[in-house]
Write an enzyme that holds these catalytic residues in place. Structure first.
Site, mmCIF file in Angstrom:
data_model
loop_
_atom_site.group_PDB
_atom_site.id
_atom_site.type_symbol
_atom_site.label_atom_id
_atom_site.label_comp_id
_atom_site.label_asym_id
_atom_site.label_seq_id
_atom_site.Cartn_x
_atom_site.Cartn_y
_atom_site.Cartn_z
ATOM 1 C CG ASP A 197 -2.266 0.615 0.938
ATOM 2 O OD1 ASP A 197 -2.269 1.842 0.780
ATOM 3 O OD2 ASP A 197 -3.294 -0.083 0.865
ATOM 4 C CG HIS A 235 -5.393 3.386 0.963
ATOM 5 N ND1 HIS A 235 -4.847 2.307 0.334
ATOM 6 C CD2 HIS A 235 -6.711 3.313 0.739
ATOM 7 C CE1 HIS A 235 -5.807 1.616 -0.262
ATOM 8 N NE2 HIS A 235 -6.947 2.205 -0.024
ATOM 9 C CB SER A 407 -9.921 0.457 -0.375
ATOM 10 O OG SER A 407 -8.887 0.739 -1.227
#
Ligand SMILES: *[C@@H]1O[C@H](CO)[C@@H](O)[C@H](O)[C@H]1NC(C)=O
Ligand SMILES: *[C@@H]1O[C@H](CO)[C@@H](O)[C@H](O)[C@H]1NC(C)=O
Ligand SMILES: *[C@@H]1O[C@H](CO)[C@@H](O)[C@H](O)[C@H]1NC(C)=O
Ligand SMILES: *[C@@H]1O[C@H](CO)[C@@H](O)[C@H](O)[C@H]1NC(C)=O
Length: 857
Positions: A197, A235, A407
């Site tokens: 990520d 994220h 996600s």
């Protein structure tokens, strides 16, 4: 030619064995050097050192975990001397190969030895991968009625009551259902998940105790720790929190809150194939699960997959990772459903090696962003219908309340798999997939998208086999007998109308995809699979199928591809994509379906290729083949799959040498994130088939059997026809309602009616909309998230430049790597944009814009 000294570590590695060489990757300097990966034939006559001297390159290190693959580099020429069109290393490689002679009959021993020793060489171009979190909006205050559970388990995490995906008081069926597993003592101990990520904030009090530094690395900045550095880099931390946020007094709880998380940072800038390949194998003996919430753009017009090198790394993880049990790769399906995007146009999510996870929301409904396709395996909970995912955020003690998109669905699945592997560390990558399929829970049984498979299970393009339920999964996992090894059977290609494709852009022959007439659409072609074929390939029971197609078409998005099995089960592989104006058709694209899992493959498989009946955009169907994947009848005869050399040529060269008898053919007589800010607030739906005909064309009279053909004699097919019929009526009705609502509630209507076409020019657009915006850096898109959707609908035009830019094969191989020199293969994300960050930050990654193909530069 320059001769470089070998680094000491490399010499040691060469003297002993490549596995000795296990240090962190060397720091890259893409600004000053050009990098290449070469694959050496270890039995070849020329040594690595000699090869590198012939090519004039410096050897850096082994390419990640790929044996016999070496990262090499050469200094870039000075700016003045730079000629982008030329690549001296590739030119040298090509000329040596030419000197060696195609048939290896050349007298030039040096060149012949070289050609026998170097199997592959590919230039490494940094490109940007795209996160799949949507831009969330403020949430309302959540209720706190999960207090009872917290008390019983001694949970003091202050945000636990808001983590409805763990305990959903309002809709109790709709949660990951893991709290009873915690009470049994399963918390993920000993299991490591890697968040591939944009970084992982290991200073967070919620994560630092569960952080695994040894298996972490930053491939963007080439540093040992995956420190989030850009403002938008939260994220990976949020996804990590969903899996392994600790039981403490910070924020909330992860599903496997005593498991470990590693962070591999790749999304915060462009990265090369070799680094992405290394990232997907990073620490692969210790890491069990790779959580991947990213992919090619979810813009409804991209069709891209991993390059050959990355595919090799994934296969390497499957064959060798986790001591041979196989790395578990979990991929988010993508957030592009509102753009008509489908996860079968993404080579990561349609890989047989990934568990593809779509989303359902707080109420168990299908959120409008979550991509459907026949490769979807399961759904897990994420944003929609008024709620988001609450998880750890970047910072010492921060909590994110606006996380979501597919996600966030993928890490919820990763958390469940971590619990399962604690209970059953011996499960293989295929056992995990079997358990997903066997234990998924049906949601919204009334949804017309559900259809029966040949084994009597329900399958939906939107929900896969259903919702992943932690308790059901682990209960079954405890009793599970591991499956036999994998086997496969690749069919000969069926060639239509003497079709050929040169692997680059030249199609010849093929049969025209005819204009629609009297209920018969498109071109059908059938291949017959016999029991002998399956027996010859040691086949016991079917799992995934791949369907590879070569279709020339003037507008790819018009094409529809579906396959019907001997039992009459239909998989829609590619449905109409209104935004996809690519003019290069399907140059050997591979689709995947899990819908035929468990079915007996013996009999006739019929593919149908049709289009939108638009005389302006015609096409021809050149041919296709299939791969059947399954479990081996005799484990002793099984072997590990090896990736064949990448080729897009049709007919495939390997057909000429394969002993398998050709199948029969029959022809009928007539033949990631453009989400607006409301991804969490917009109500989901459970009343539409994933793929309905566009309102502008006649409802699809799919597969009506005709007397002379009788392709679809099965009752289950009639069921599906009926579904289509009602689905079409529903779509027309919905469109009418939606159109009315549009004038009253313009914005909301636009977002909800994602599947329907909307009047384009009624849509307000901001001034900085660019017609080719999808390929631009995210910066311009980061500003108005709603604009992107508008942009998307407004973009449907005959914009030739745009269509050209979308023209690409999936990247990989030497030739396509060279093509990438001038044009970046992957678009930049439109959209991981977040409401809690200054909007100008997301996507303004330094350097990203350099790789776009700017005609004027
Ligand atoms: C959730 O787990 C419980 C056991 O704790 C089980 O009885 C229940 O059936 C599961 N929920 C669903 C919806 O399957
Ligand atoms: C993997 O785990 C073993 C034992 O826990 C440890 O010795 C080794 O250093 C780890 N390797 C990596 C690359 O983290
Ligand atoms: C395309 O392939 C055909 C057949 O191989 C050949 O005759 C033709 O010249 C090729 N066209 C181009 C533009 O390369
Ligand atoms: C497409 O095919 C139709 C007949 O099927 C033909 O009339 C038309 O000219 C073709 N269009 C193009 C652009 O080739």
């Amino acid at each position: 030619m320059r001769i470089h000294c070998l680094p000491l570590s490399l010499l040691l590695a060469l003297i002993f064995s490549p596995s000795v060489f296990a240090a962190s990757p060397a720091k890259r300097s893409y600004d000053t050097h050009d990098y290449y990966v070469l694959e050496l034939n270890p039995d070849g006559p020329t040594s690595l050192v000699d090869v590198s001297q012939m090519l004039g390159v410096e050897i850096i290190e082994q390419a990640g975990e790929l044996l016999n693959h070496w990262l090499v580099r050469v200094e870039k020429p000075s700016i003045e001397a730079r000629d982008e069109a030329r690549d001296l290393v590739m030119d040298t490689f090509d000329s040596l190969k030419v000197r060696a002679g195609i048939q290896r009959r050349s007298q030039d021993m040096e060149a012949r030895n070289f050609a026998d020793s170097v199997k592959y060489l590919s230039r490494q171009i940094p490109r940007q991968r795209i996160k799949r979190a949507p831009p969330p909006i403020r949430r309302q205050d959540a209720d706190t009625t999960a207090r009872g559970v917290a008390q019983r388990l001694g949970i003091q995490d202050p945000m636990f009551p808001q983590q409805w995906h763990l305990v959903n008081d309002e809709f109790p069926v709709h949660m990951m259902n893991v709290t009873s597993l915690w009470e049994m003592g399963l918390t993920g101990k000993g299991i490591i998940s890697s968040l591939v990520d944009d970084g992982l904030d290991y200073t967070s009090v919620d994560l630092k105790d569960n952080f695994d530094a040894a298996d972490s690395y930053d491939f963007n900045d080439h540093e040992p720790l995956p420190t989030p550095k850009l403002a938008a880099d939260h994220h990976g931390t949020r996804c990590a929190g969903q899996i392994a946020a600790g039981k403490n007094t910070a924020c909330g709880l992860g599903i496997a809150y005593e498991s470990k998380v590693a962070g591999v940072r790749i999304l915060s800038g462009p990265i090369t194939d070799v680094d992405e390949a290394a990232a997907l194998n990073y620490g692969f003996q210790n890491v069990s699960i790779y959580s991947c919430s990213w992919g090619p753009p979810d813009d409804g017009k991209s069709m891209e997959g991993p390059s050959q090198l990355i595919t090799k790394a994934v296969l390497n993880g499957i064959n060798k990772g986790r001591g041979g049990l196989g790395s578990i790769f979990v991929f988010a399906s993508g957030n592009g459903a509102a753009h008509g995007d489908q996860c079968n146009f993404d080579g990561y999510t349609n890989s047989i090696y990934s568990v593809t996870v779509s989303a359902i929301d707080y109420k168990g409904l299908h959120p409008y962003y979550s991509e459907p396709c026949a490769a979807n395996m399961i759904v897990a909970y994420s944003s929609g219908s008024g709620q988001h995912i609450v998880t750890t955020d970047k910072g010492i003690n921060e909590c994110a309340t606006s996380h979501g998109g597919t996600s966030a669905a993928a890490p919820n699945a990763v958390g469940v798999f971590a619990l399962a592997l604690e209970a059953r560390p011996d499960l293989t990558w295929r056992d995990i997939q079997y358990l997903c399929i066997k234990t998924a829970r049906i949601v919204n049984p009334e949804d017309p998208d559900w259809e029966y498979t040949a084994t009597g299970q329900l399958y939906s393009y939107k929900y896969g086999f259903g919702a992943l339920d932690g308790w059901r999964f682990i209960t079954a996992a405890k009793e599970w007998t591991p499956v036999k090894p994998q086997t496969w059977f690749k069919t000969h290609s069926i060639r239509l109308g003497d079709g050929t494709f040169d692997g680059e852009s030249n199609y010849t022959g093929g049969v025209p995809i005819p204009q629609q007439a009297e209920g018969e659409r498109g071109v059908k072609s059938t291949m017959t699979i016999t029991q002998d074929m399956m027996t010859a390939h040691n086949f016991e029971s079917l799992e995934h199928i791949n369907i590879r197609v070569w279709i020339k078409h003037a507008r790819r998005g018009d094409v529809e591809v579906e396959i019907v099995s001997p039992k009459g089960i239909k998989s829609i592989l590619g449905a109409h994509r209104i935004k996809d104006m690519d003019r290069n058709g399907y140059p050997g694209w591979t689709f995947m379906s899990v819908k035929h899992w468990g079915e007996n493959p013996v009999g006739d498989w019929t593919i149908r290729v049709s289009d939108q009946n638009n005389p302006e955009f015609n096409g021809t169907f050149l041919g296709w083949n299939m791969i059947f994947w399954g479990s081996a009848a005799d484990p002793a005869q099984s072997k590990l799959y090896e990736l064949p050399e990448e080729s897009f040529v049709f007919p495939p060269p390997e057909d000429a040498t394969s002993p398998d008898t050709p199948s029969t053919t029959r022809l009928p007589t007539r033949p990631t994130d453009h989400l607006p800010g409301d991804h969490g607030t917009t109500e989901g739906e459970n009343s539409k088939p994933a793929f309905s005909s566009p309102p502008t064309s006649t409802p699809m009279p799919t597969s009506t059997p005709t007397a002379d053909e009788g392709y679809f004699p099965d009752l289950s097919n009639l069921t599906s026809n009926k579904k289509w019929f009602f689905g079409a009526i529903a779509a027309v009705a919905l469109f009418g309602i939606g159109a009315a609502a549009f004038f009253w509630y313009r914005r909301r209507a636009l977002r909800r009616l994602a599947y329907s076409s909307l009047p384009e020019d009624d849509v307000p657009m901001t001034s900085n909309v660019q017609s080719s915006g999808m390929m631009n850096g995210g910066a311009s898109r980061a500003r108005g998230t709603t604009r992107e959707l508008y942009d998307a609908f407004g973009e449907v035009s005959d914009d030739d430049d745009d269509a050209n830019e979308e023209t690409r094969l999936h990247p990989g191989g030497r030739d396509s790597a060279r093509r990438e020199v001038g044009g970046n293969e992957l678009g930049f994300h439109s959209g991981f944009l977040d409401d809690d960050e200054p909007p100008s930050v997301a996507g303004s990654t330094p350097g990203v814009a350099h790789y776009r193909d700017e005609p004027d530069s």
